[in-house]
Design a protein around this motif. Structure first.
Motif, PDB file in Angstrom:
ATOM      1  N   MET A  95       1.024  -1.703   0.173  1.00 49.08           N
ATOM      2  CA  MET A  95      -0.391  -0.319   0.028  1.00 49.08           C
ATOM      3  C   MET A  95       1.206   1.164  -0.182  1.00 49.08           C
ATOM      4  O   MET A  95       0.285   2.164  -0.423  1.00 49.08           O
ATOM      5  N   GLU A  96       2.539   1.636   0.585  1.00 48.26           N
ATOM      6  CA  GLU A  96       2.975   2.778   0.772  1.00 48.26           C
ATOM      7  C   GLU A  96       3.080   3.203  -0.903  1.00 48.26           C
ATOM      8  O   GLU A  96       3.911   2.936  -1.498  1.00 48.26           O
ATOM      9  N   ASN A  97       2.911   4.629  -0.347  1.00 40.66           N
ATOM     10  CA  ASN A  97       3.742   4.750  -1.757  1.00 40.66           C
ATOM     11  C   ASN A  97       4.987   5.025  -1.933  1.00 40.66           C
ATOM     12  O   ASN A  97       5.304   5.098  -0.782  1.00 40.66           O
ATOM     13  N   LYS A  98       5.553   6.070  -2.753  1.00 43.97           N
ATOM     14  CA  LYS A  98       6.793   6.690  -2.582  1.00 43.97           C
ATOM     15  C   LYS A  98       6.966   7.072  -1.515  1.00 43.97           C
ATOM     16  O   LYS A  98       8.259   7.501  -1.555  1.00 43.97           O
ATOM     17  N   TYR A  99       6.255   8.159  -1.827  1.00 37.60           N
ATOM     18  CA  TYR A  99       6.786   9.413  -0.850  1.00 37.60           C
ATOM     19  C   TYR A  99       6.665   8.724   0.312  1.00 37.60           C
ATOM     20  O   TYR A  99       7.617   9.656   1.220  1.00 37.60           O
ATOM     21  N   SER A 100       6.079   7.837   1.159  1.00 36.77           N
ATOM     22  CA  SER A 100       6.009   7.575   2.590  1.00 36.77           C
ATOM     23  C   SER A 100       7.358   6.785   2.329  1.00 36.77           C
ATOM     24  O   SER A 100       8.261   6.972   3.618  1.00 36.77           O
ATOM     25  N   LYS A 101       7.770   5.599   1.932  1.00 41.19           N
ATOM     26  CA  LYS A 101       8.569   5.161   1.703  1.00 41.19           C
ATOM     27  C   LYS A 101      10.211   6.040   1.955  1.00 41.19           C
ATOM     28  O   LYS A 101      11.295   5.750   2.907  1.00 41.19           O
ATOM     29  N   ILE A 102      10.817   6.958   0.609  1.00 36.00           N
ATOM     30  CA  ILE A 102      11.735   8.109   1.212  1.00 36.00           C
ATOM     31  C   ILE A 102      11.940   9.174   2.716  1.00 36.00           C
ATOM     32  O   ILE A 102      12.843   8.617   2.703  1.00 36.00           O
ATOM     33  N   ALA A 103      10.166   8.715   2.847  1.00 38.96           N
ATOM     34  CA  ALA A 103      10.329  10.164   4.031  1.00 38.96           C
ATOM     35  C   ALA A 103      10.705   8.898   5.652  1.00 38.96           C
ATOM     36  O   ALA A 103      11.750   8.962   5.819  1.00 38.96           O
ATOM     37  N   HIS A 215      20.602  21.673   4.838  1.00 41.54           N
ATOM     38  CA  HIS A 215      19.920  21.077   5.791  1.00 41.54           C
ATOM     39  C   HIS A 215      19.256  19.698   5.860  1.00 41.54           C
ATOM     40  O   HIS A 215      18.853  19.297   3.926  1.00 41.54           O
ATOM     41  N   ASN A 216      19.517  18.811   6.470  1.00 41.78           N
ATOM     42  CA  ASN A 216      19.341  17.392   6.287  1.00 41.78           C
ATOM     43  C   ASN A 216      17.835  16.571   6.185  1.00 41.78           C
ATOM     44  O   ASN A 216      16.997  16.662   5.045  1.00 41.78           O
ATOM     45  N   THR A 217      16.903  17.885   6.093  1.00 37.43           N
ATOM     46  CA  THR A 217      15.847  17.878   6.832  1.00 37.43           C
ATOM     47  C   THR A 217      15.280  18.561   5.278  1.00 37.43           C
ATOM     48  O   THR A 217      14.084  17.915   4.586  1.00 37.43           O
ATOM     49  N   ALA A 218      15.195  19.401   4.454  1.00 33.15           N
ATOM     50  CA  ALA A 218      15.710  20.052   3.134  1.00 33.15           C
ATOM     51  C   ALA A 218      15.461  18.851   2.116  1.00 33.15           C
ATOM     52  O   ALA A 218      14.497  18.654   1.189  1.00 33.15           O
ATOM     53  N   ILE A 219      16.322  18.725   2.357  1.00 32.49           N
ATOM     54  CA  ILE A 219      16.924  17.536   1.594  1.00 32.49           C
ATOM     55  C   ILE A 219      16.172  16.118   1.417  1.00 32.49           C
ATOM     56  O   ILE A 219      15.250  15.313   0.207  1.00 32.49           O
ATOM     57  N   LYS A 220      15.191  15.322   2.309  1.00 31.50           N
ATOM     58  CA  LYS A 220      13.955  14.963   3.070  1.00 31.50           C
ATOM     59  C   LYS A 220      12.879  15.090   1.846  1.00 31.50           C
ATOM     60  O   LYS A 220      13.015  14.359   1.175  1.00 31.50           O
ATOM     61  N   ILE A 221      13.153  15.950   2.727  1.00 36.16           N
ATOM     62  CA  ILE A 221      11.464  16.842   1.398  1.00 36.16           C
ATOM     63  C   ILE A 221      11.167  16.529   0.355  1.00 36.16           C
ATOM     64  O   ILE A 221      10.547  16.293  -0.501  1.00 36.16           O
ATOM     65  N   MET A 222      12.191  17.655  -0.371  1.00 34.00           N
ATOM     66  CA  MET A 222      12.964  17.671  -2.023  1.00 34.00           C
ATOM     67  C   MET A 222      13.050  15.773  -2.636  1.00 34.00           C
ATOM     68  O   MET A 222      12.375  15.272  -3.538  1.00 34.00           O
ATOM     69  N   LYS A 223      13.576  15.904  -1.341  1.00 33.67           N
ATOM     70  CA  LYS A 223      13.414  13.401  -2.430  1.00 33.67           C
ATOM     71  C   LYS A 223      12.659  12.962  -1.903  1.00 33.67           C
ATOM     72  O   LYS A 223      11.985  12.546  -3.682  1.00 33.67           O
ATOM     73  N   ALA A 224      11.530  13.106  -1.180  1.00 33.23           N
ATOM     74  CA  ALA A 224      10.003  12.814  -0.993  1.00 33.23           C
ATOM     75  C   ALA A 224       9.181  12.723  -1.974  1.00 33.23           C
ATOM     76  O   ALA A 224       8.459  11.889  -2.628  1.00 33.23           O
TER      77      ALA A 224
END
Lengths: 483, 483
Positions: A95-103, A215-224
């Motif tokens: 069920m999990e989508n790519k966004y959640s997997k990356i987050a 900022h690692n949180t920014a990287i996470k958001i952009m990648k997700a």
């Protein structure tokens, strides 16, 4: 309601009808295991029958093992008679989508060494709670609650609490920002600010350019969100403008946004010079790339005089969206930040904010406003500049003394960034952990493998003693790795 | 910092060098219009030159019109000499993605008649602020701040404040929910709960099945995320199970989620019977469709006894995600809700929450926990059940008396839902607005055009007088439209 469906008839004894009804409900699963039944008094009222009939029915159900009583607590459906229904198992992995997997993958809290009280931890760059003005905060709470408690506790507006918005517009004005065509949206901290902007104005596959590291949180958001991230090196000479211009030419017309942190950049602590801010703005304008400016810790200047944010160059244009936050140094627990941008942009983001979570806590916005308005922040900033400035200088001295580096970065803020001489900082971290010292390995801030020999030292919550002790241990561990 | 770049040499008079430097900065745009210059005292310290040189330089700049002083405020760069740079205009319409466009289009606040103090408004279903226990809330704030203020004001955990999570697990336990394989994530209200679940477990084009009509915010979120929504009618007989089974057969294996509000359903106010909850759960299980249960206003029962939530049937299975919220009746301004689901599901959602906005205000969570723990909520619920129950009954009587309807729906809650006899409620709203009465037209809750002759009446914030007066006016306006 389940019991009010029971219609008593005249053909059978009342207690039997009640007993059968309850037994039926239990076998159908309508009275789940261990769920509470009404008291005999209540049920007699609901059904309008004598309490005796209920008592009798309950007694029979008890002896059948279908219900049980706990004295002083009530009567409950038994769990013993639970018919073994087949359990239902959804495969949430599928069920999990790519966004959640990356987050999830990039959620460093789930992979990094956690804080423990027996460790000297240089991981955190959150403020030291002991410096918070509790008395001022209490005053602000009591003041707002008595002035407009009913309003603050009920639904508010997605854009935010008006007095806070007005305060922040003036505040940005004092930073030389022309706010006449600008507006503000209050967000749950910087993180939500960036998420809302990017999730409103980008699609997966879009290009964004930013500092590397960042900022690692920014990287996470952009990648997700599936963005293509183009990194431009930032090092001891600041942002590499040659590299920036090269990348702009290569990806011409493809890049939608840039994301930069001009003051006390996380993780390097570098401050972009006024000349470079001007240069950066004009380059983005030339290539028509909207700027997201992270106002991170802008207030934390120790020695320098005020530098204008990039958005102050935007005047009547609409090319810069600024994200501000007091939460990094003031009250992170309150989670209050803001987006300043063109009125038309903020109007759209307001609807997106409403769609995602209606609005930021009005109680918190009211308290923060009162605290700011009454000068609490100014007093606090004076106090912490001295407090953190002293620690910053001390930590710098210790690093100079104990750690062999290629270079040290940091113009202020709550952290220092080190580039070592070809030492893998993951290996170093393992060695230090044995000696009960931890830090943030630099690789999490990089878009490529360049950061393998870097690390960030946050000192805001450490004593002078622990700063020296910890930095000494890191230095010793490096020597052990080298020899 | 901008000034510390000025290196004084011996070849020219000092004040001339300073004057030229500042003039150069202004023309380059590095000292933006109206930005503040350091005081003469400050600048003399920064540059380590006599104050006289600074005073002289400032005087010349003033006579050149490049800077100006305001007595008591300081010296500023002039705006008159602003070189007319071409402005930069990004087309944000082109930048905006589909998600933002839909969130904006469906943002009813931007299109519906706004509240005005001279209107009798049946639009709102938010609680009446006058019923809030201010004193209890103050106690809880002061208590938490003195017990653990530093902790609550600093960064917390994405999952939420542990004591609140534990309290809510017990709370759900009392609703017969087996929480042994379940966990809780604290969210910014129901809205964020639904957004986080759907944005983690769906992709655009996925199918979701829900009641028609349903909560308009849920429709907005589902549409903004690009989901295919299948509606199943809910009317005076409750959910149409025949229609449900038909749709399940048609879309077999395609539907990922169902979204239902079994208690005091918004907008109809209908409560799903225990038998139907059981039936619904088993149908979803049979077709392997994960259930999102909206616990909306579950606490607001006036006359019925407790009905178990659907998630209590899930036991050791993992098919139901429940979204709870006190914010609908307690303190909407605090924006606190929660997701209860399988541990593995909540673990993933926790990382998504962290990626979106780190966590919900720990101060608010602390205050709410304290308030709940000290029995404030129980006391409050007793009080409001009576208060709103009386209004509900009265509004029902008034509707019966004054408004000709096809049917009236509502088993409790803060609103009543009306289906008129072929009267367009948008036209009716225009007529009523002339007479200073407004309500929520039902069409915003529908996935199709079926709702054109329906409306929702929220009464929570109206006096008995205004309820009667307003309903009478609606009734009269209907008659005018008919004849």
């Amino acid at each position: 309601m389940i019991f009010s469906n029971l219609k008593i008839n005249d053909n059978e004894q009342i207690y039997i009808q009640i007993k059968n009804y309850i037994s039926d409900m239990i076998s159908k699963g309508l009275l789940p295991d261990n769920s509470k039944l009404p008291s005999t008094r209540e049920l007699s009222q609901i059904l309008d029958v004598s309490r005796n009939s209920i008592v009798l029915a309950y007694e029979e159900l008890k002896s059948d093992g279908l219900i049980y009583s706990i004295s002083g607590k009530g009567t409950f459906a038994s769990s013993k008679n639970s018919h073994s229904t087949t359990s239902w198992s959804i495969d949430w992995n599928i069920m999990e989508n790519k966004y959640s997997k990356i987050a999830n993958e990039l959620d460093i809290i789930k992979s990094e060494v956690p804080w423990r009280s027996d460790l000297i931890s240089f991981k955190s760059i959150s403020p030291n709670g002991e410096l918070f003005d509790m008395e001022e905060l209490k005053k602000s709470f009591l003041n707002r609650i008595s002035l407009e408690g009913h309003k603050l506790l009920n639904y508010g507006y997605a854009q935010g609490y008006k007095p806070l918005i007005d305060y922040l517009l003036t505040y940005m004005n004092k930073k030389s920002v022309d706010t006449s065509n600008k507006d503000i949206l209050i967000t749950n901290g910087f993180t939500e600010g960036l998420d809302i902007i990017l999730s409103s104005f980008t699609n997966p596959g879009d290009y964004i350019i930013c500092e590397n590291p960042t900022h690692n949180t920014a990287i996470k958001i952009m990648k997700a969100l599936g963005l293509n991230i183009i990194g431009v090196d930032i090092n001891k000479n600041g942002l590499d403008f040659n590299m920036l211009e090269d990348k702009l030419k290569i990806h011409k017309n493809k890049i939608k946004f840039s994301y930069v942190t001009p003051s006390y950049h996380n993780p390097t602590g570098v401050v972009m010079s006024p000349e470079n801010r001007y240069k950066f703005y004009n380059l983005m304008k030339k290539f028509n790339i909207a700027i997201i400016e992270d106002g991170f810790n802008e207030e934390l200047l120790y020695s320098s005089s005020h530098i204008f944010p990039i958005c102050s160059l935007d005047k009547s244009s609409n090319g810069v969206i600024y994200i501000g936050s007091f939460s990094k140094i003031l009250f992170p627990g309150l989670r209050i930040g803001w987006i300043l941008g063109d009125k038309n942009v903020v109007d759209r983001l307001e609807s997106v904010k409403r769609c995602k979570n209606i609005h930021v806590s009005f109680l918190d916005q009211g308290i923060l406003y009162d605290y700011l308005y009454n000068g609490g922040f100014e007093k606090y900033v004076k106090k912490i500049r001295k407090f953190y400035g002293d620690k910053f200088n001390f930590a710098m001295e210790c690093v100079d003394k104990y750690i062999p580096t290629e270079y040290i970065l940091g113009d202020g803020g709550l952290h220092i960034f080190l580039k070592l001489k070809n030492i893998n900082t993951r290996e170093l971290l393992n060695k230090c952990l044995e000696k009960k010292v931890i830090f943030m390995p630099g690789d999490i801030f990089y878009l490529d493998s360049k950061g393998y020999d870097t690390l960030r030292l946050g000192f805001s919550r450490l004593s002078f003693n622990d700063i020296e002790k910890g930095i000494k241990i890191i230095g010793e561990s490096i020597k052990e790795l080298v020899y």
